[in-house]
Design a protein around this motif. Structure first.
Motif, PDB file in Angstrom:
ATOM      1  N   ILE A  24      42.668  40.417  38.457  1.00 34.36           N
ATOM      2  CA  ILE A  24      41.368  40.105  37.867  1.00 34.36           C
ATOM      3  C   ILE A  24      40.271  40.579  38.802  1.00 34.36           C
ATOM      4  N   VAL A  25      39.364  41.364  38.258  1.00 35.94           N
ATOM      5  CA  VAL A  25      38.194  41.780  39.022  1.00 35.94           C
ATOM      6  C   VAL A  25      37.170  40.664  38.903  1.00 35.94           C
ATOM      7  N   LYS A  26      36.698  40.203  40.046  1.00 38.19           N
ATOM      8  CA  LYS A  26      35.748  39.084  40.054  1.00 38.19           C
ATOM      9  C   LYS A  26      34.501  39.463  39.267  1.00 38.19           C
ATOM     10  N   PRO A  27      34.222  38.699  38.229  1.00 44.24           N
ATOM     11  CA  PRO A  27      32.954  38.919  37.515  1.00 44.24           C
ATOM     12  C   PRO A  27      31.787  38.502  38.413  1.00 44.24           C
ATOM     13  N   VAL A  28      30.718  39.250  38.339  1.00 47.28           N
ATOM     14  CA  VAL A  28      29.531  38.942  39.127  1.00 47.28           C
ATOM     15  C   VAL A  28      28.835  37.707  38.568  1.00 47.28           C
ATOM     16  N   ASP A  29      28.863  37.561  37.271  1.00 45.30           N
ATOM     17  CA  ASP A  29      28.203  36.465  36.583  1.00 45.30           C
ATOM     18  C   ASP A  29      28.938  35.141  36.842  1.00 45.30           C
ATOM     19  N   PHE A  30      28.196  34.116  37.192  1.00 43.73           N
ATOM     20  CA  PHE A  30      28.741  32.797  37.525  1.00 43.73           C
ATOM     21  C   PHE A  30      29.603  32.239  36.406  1.00 43.73           C
ATOM     22  N   ASP A  31      29.087  32.227  35.186  1.00 44.96           N
ATOM     23  CA  ASP A  31      29.823  31.639  34.063  1.00 44.96           C
ATOM     24  C   ASP A  31      31.108  32.405  33.760  1.00 44.96           C
TER      25      ASP A  31
END
Length: 147
Positions: A118-125
């Motif tokens: 999983i590539v870390k999403p930049v968006d918090f939610d």
């Protein structure tokens, strides 16, 4: 030697902000009670293989490992390689949770035995939701040989 302790999720992450968010997401989802945070690759190997400062600890097998690739001291790829070549640890699901979108990293992680990438999403939610969903699947729904 200390009594064997049970950890549901092992989080190997050097960035405090990402670790805190992942832990909060898992706990808010009501999925996880026991989480152990390790901040670099060497500490992770020492913990998992009862070496170094953890030689007197006998950790049980976690149900899930979240592993960052870009770790200090020992890379996440090396940690993954050691886990998946270990008879004791080879069936523990390892979810790579990293910022790298590089095809070479994705391919190498899967070649070494990663169960998910999983590539870390930049968006918090989005980040929070991704961690919660993966935790639900691997900890609650998945049946593994270690169950």
């Amino acid at each position: 030697m200390e009594a064997q302790q049970y950890i549901e999720v092992l989080l190997i992450e050097d960035r405090f902000e990402d670790a805190e968010l992942a832990i909060d997401s898992l706990r808010e989802g009501g999925l996880i009670n026991q989480i152990k945070l390790l901040k670099d690759g060497q500490e992770a190997l020492d913990y998992l293989f009862a070496e170094g400062s953890y030689e007197d600890v006998s950790p049980g097998l976690p149900k899930l490992i979240f592993l960052d690739l870009k770790l200090p001291k020992v890379s996440g790829m090396e940690v993954l390689k050691r886990l998946k070549t270990s008879e004791k640890h080879k069936h523990v699901p390892v979810v790579v949770l990293t910022s790298s979108k590089e095809d070479i990293d994705i391919e190498k992680a899967y070649d070494l035995g990663a169960n998910s990438y999983i590539v870390k999403p930049v968006d918090f939610d989005n980040f929070s939701n991704a961690v919660r969903q993966v935790g639900l699947y691997w900890v609650v729904l998945n049946t593994s040989p270690n169950s």
